[in-house]
Design a protein around this motif. Structure first.
Motif, PDB file in Angstrom:
ATOM      1  N   TYR A   1       0.837  -1.196   0.000  1.00 41.37           N
ATOM      2  CA  TYR A   1       0.000   0.000   0.000  1.00 41.37           C
ATOM      3  C   TYR A   1       0.874   1.249   0.000  1.00 41.37           C
ATOM      4  CZ  TYR A   1      -3.635  -3.303   1.418  1.00 41.37           C
ATOM      5  OH  TYR A   1      -4.501  -4.371   1.478  1.00 41.37           O
ATOM      6  N   GLY A   2       0.507   2.198  -0.855  1.00 37.69           N
ATOM      7  CA  GLY A   2       1.234   3.441  -0.939  1.00 37.69           C
ATOM      8  C   GLY A   2       0.579   4.545  -0.120  1.00 37.69           C
ATOM      9  N   PRO A   3       1.116   5.758  -0.188  1.00 39.75           N
ATOM     10  CA  PRO A   3       0.590   6.867   0.610  1.00 39.75           C
ATOM     11  C   PRO A   3      -0.857   7.227   0.288  1.00 39.75           C
ATOM     12  CG  PRO A   3       2.203   7.637  -1.005  1.00 39.75           C
ATOM     13  CD  PRO A   3       2.293   6.154  -0.987  1.00 39.75           C
ATOM     14  N   THR A   4      -1.276   7.042  -0.964  1.00 44.03           N
ATOM     15  CA  THR A   4      -2.666   7.348  -1.318  1.00 44.03           C
ATOM     16  C   THR A   4      -3.622   6.455  -0.535  1.00 44.03           C
ATOM     17  OG1 THR A   4      -2.010   8.044  -3.541  1.00 44.03           O
ATOM     18  CG2 THR A   4      -4.325   7.465  -3.196  1.00 44.03           C
ATOM     19  N   ALA A   5      -3.269   5.190  -0.402  1.00 46.79           N
ATOM     20  CA  ALA A   5      -4.105   4.266   0.359  1.00 46.79           C
ATOM     21  C   ALA A   5      -4.153   4.667   1.829  1.00 46.79           C
ATOM     22  CB  ALA A   5      -3.576   2.842   0.213  1.00 46.79           C
ATOM     23  N   VAL A   6      -3.011   5.152   2.356  1.00 46.30           N
ATOM     24  CA  VAL A   6      -2.966   5.580   3.753  1.00 46.30           C
ATOM     25  C   VAL A   6      -3.904   6.766   3.963  1.00 46.30           C
ATOM     26  CG1 VAL A   6      -1.534   6.436   5.633  1.00 46.30           C
ATOM     27  CG2 VAL A   6      -0.613   4.740   4.033  1.00 46.30           C
ATOM     28  N   VAL A   7      -3.828   7.751   3.070  1.00 45.78           N
ATOM     29  CA  VAL A   7      -4.685   8.931   3.180  1.00 45.78           C
ATOM     30  C   VAL A   7      -6.159   8.535   3.079  1.00 45.78           C
ATOM     31  CG1 VAL A   7      -5.351  11.092   2.068  1.00 45.78           C
ATOM     32  CG2 VAL A   7      -2.930  10.511   2.320  1.00 45.78           C
ATOM     33  N   SER A   8      -6.480   7.663   2.122  1.00 41.55           N
ATOM     34  CA  SER A   8      -7.873   7.226   1.953  1.00 41.55           C
ATOM     35  C   SER A   8      -8.376   6.504   3.198  1.00 41.55           C
ATOM     36  CB  SER A   8      -7.991   6.301   0.738  1.00 41.55           C
ATOM     37  OG  SER A   8      -7.707   6.998  -0.450  1.00 41.55           O
ATOM     38  N   LEU A   9      -7.535   5.639   3.771  1.00 48.85           N
ATOM     39  CA  LEU A   9      -7.945   4.890   4.951  1.00 48.85           C
ATOM     40  C   LEU A   9      -8.171   5.818   6.140  1.00 48.85           C
ATOM     41  CD1 LEU A   9      -8.568   2.228   6.298  1.00 48.85           C
ATOM     42  CD2 LEU A   9      -6.108   1.919   6.712  1.00 48.85           C
ATOM     43  N   ILE A  10      -7.322   6.823   6.287  1.00 51.50           N
ATOM     44  CA  ILE A  10      -7.499   7.775   7.391  1.00 51.50           C
ATOM     45  C   ILE A  10      -8.816   8.527   7.230  1.00 51.50           C
ATOM     46  CG2 ILE A  10      -6.590   9.905   8.414  1.00 51.50           C
ATOM     47  CD1 ILE A  10      -3.761   8.822   7.824  1.00 51.50           C
ATOM     48  N   LYS A  11      -9.135   8.927   6.010  1.00 47.97           N
ATOM     49  CA  LYS A  11     -10.414   9.613   5.762  1.00 47.97           C
ATOM     50  C   LYS A  11     -11.594   8.700   6.099  1.00 47.97           C
ATOM     51  CE  LYS A  11      -8.863  12.800   2.126  1.00 47.97           C
ATOM     52  NZ  LYS A  11      -9.014  13.148   0.693  1.00 47.97           N
ATOM     53  N   ILE A  12     -11.492   7.436   5.630  1.00 45.74           N
ATOM     54  CA  ILE A  12     -12.570   6.477   5.904  1.00 45.74           C
ATOM     55  C   ILE A  12     -12.740   6.278   7.403  1.00 45.74           C
ATOM     56  CG2 ILE A  12     -13.294   4.070   5.645  1.00 45.74           C
ATOM     57  CD1 ILE A  12     -11.743   4.096   2.942  1.00 45.74           C
ATOM     58  N   ARG A  13     -11.634   6.102   8.109  1.00 46.41           N
ATOM     59  CA  ARG A  13     -11.691   5.892   9.557  1.00 46.41           C
ATOM     60  C   ARG A  13     -12.323   7.081  10.265  1.00 46.41           C
ATOM     61  NH1 ARG A  13      -6.480   7.373  12.392  1.00 46.41           N
ATOM     62  NH2 ARG A  13      -7.600   9.329  12.086  1.00 46.41           N
ATOM     63  N   THR A  14     -11.947   8.295   9.830  1.00 45.64           N
ATOM     64  CA  THR A  14     -12.470   9.499  10.464  1.00 45.64           C
ATOM     65  C   THR A  14     -13.972   9.623  10.255  1.00 45.64           C
ATOM     66  OG1 THR A  14     -10.344  10.616  10.104  1.00 45.64           O
ATOM     67  CG2 THR A  14     -12.260  12.002  10.603  1.00 45.64           C
ATOM     68  N   LEU A  15     -14.422   9.401   9.038  1.00 39.92           N
ATOM     69  CA  LEU A  15     -15.855   9.483   8.755  1.00 39.92           C
ATOM     70  C   LEU A  15     -16.634   8.390   9.484  1.00 39.92           C
ATOM     71  CD1 LEU A  15     -15.659  10.257   4.932  1.00 39.92           C
ATOM     72  CD2 LEU A  15     -16.501  11.807   6.709  1.00 39.92           C
TER      73      LEU A  15
END
Length: 253
Positions: free
Chosen positions: A40-54
């Motif tokens: 997983y690259g940084p884009t996946a990390v950013v997406s996962l953080i957004k998903i977790r926050t929501l």
């Protein structure tokens, strides 16, 4: 490039959560590399953080998928809609909490404050919990049908408790219905004598109201008999004294 375990730890979720997001289509699952691992690259990390926050904010997963790639106006509108939905949920939960608190209070469930005051007065004169339960259930039937009129009844009912005959009646009923006797209990005759006397006074004073519908009174009569079969014997004794009914007694011809 991160393994799924590293990705999960970085974003503060579990590996199982990441896999669930893959299954529901929220987070794309990368192809395996030459070593057979998914990286997983940084884009996946950013997406996962957004998903977790929501998700932590209570946003349904079905909404998250639409919000992740939305433009700013669409995202703002979606957040406002979700916020409104959450406020409605909070209001329903607060209503449920108040109802649960009233349930814990016992008498206050489905009853106005005036009735709970009356029930407290009955306790003060020594009325048993079994008779109180019958009173509480009866007032619940009345309050559901006549919420305003119930408040009109209470002053008269409380004033009755200053009458020693009424107090004696409640104590007799408490003694009889708390015991294991049958319909031949001689105290029932004394109770019927008191009730007939009170019925005569109420009838002479115009307390009985003929304009009230029959259903609540019929339900109250049936409730009394269901609560204790000995009530039926008391009804028979009242008929011998010239009165029909239980809650709304009427003189027999």
């Amino acid at each position: 490039m991160l393994t799924i375990g590293q990705l999960a730890a970085y974003a503060g979720v579990t590996v199982r959560t990441v896999r669930h997001y893959h299954q529901v289509g929220l987070l794309p699952e990368p192809e395996r590399d030459a070593s057979g691992y998914r990286r997983y690259g940084p884009t996946a990390v950013v997406s996962l953080i957004k998903i977790r926050t929501l998700a932590s904010a209570g946003v349904p997963l079905s909404e998250i998928s639409r919000l992740l790639d939305a433009d700013e106006p669409t995202f703002t509108e979606g957040i406002h809609r979700i916020d409104s939905h959450l406020r409605d949920q909070i209001e329903r939960l607060e209503t449920s909490r108040r109802q649960i608190a009233r349930l814990a209070a016992g008498d206050a469930l489905a009853l106005p404050a005036e009735v709970t005051t009356y029930l407290d007065r009955l306790r003060e004169i020594g009325v048993s919990e079994r008779v109180l339960k019958g009173e509480r259930d009866g007032w619940t039937l009345l309050a559901a049908r006549w919420p305003d009129r119930v408040r009109e009844f209470i002053p008269y009912k409380i004033a009755q408790l200053d009458d020693p005959h009424v107090v004696r009646l409640y104590r007799i009923l408490s003694e009889v219905f708390d015991g294991d006797g049958d319909g031949d209990d001689p105290r029932l005759a004394e109770a019927a004598d008191i009730m007939a006397c009170l019925a005569e006074q109420a009838n002479a004073g115009g307390v009985f109201h003929a304009d009230y519908e029959d259903m609540p009174h019929d339900l109250l009569d049936a409730l009394a008999v269901e609560s204790d079969p000995r009530v039926q014997r008391l009804v028979e004794l009242m008929r011998e004294r010239g009165w029909s009914g239980w809650n709304r007694m009427e003189p027999l011809a």
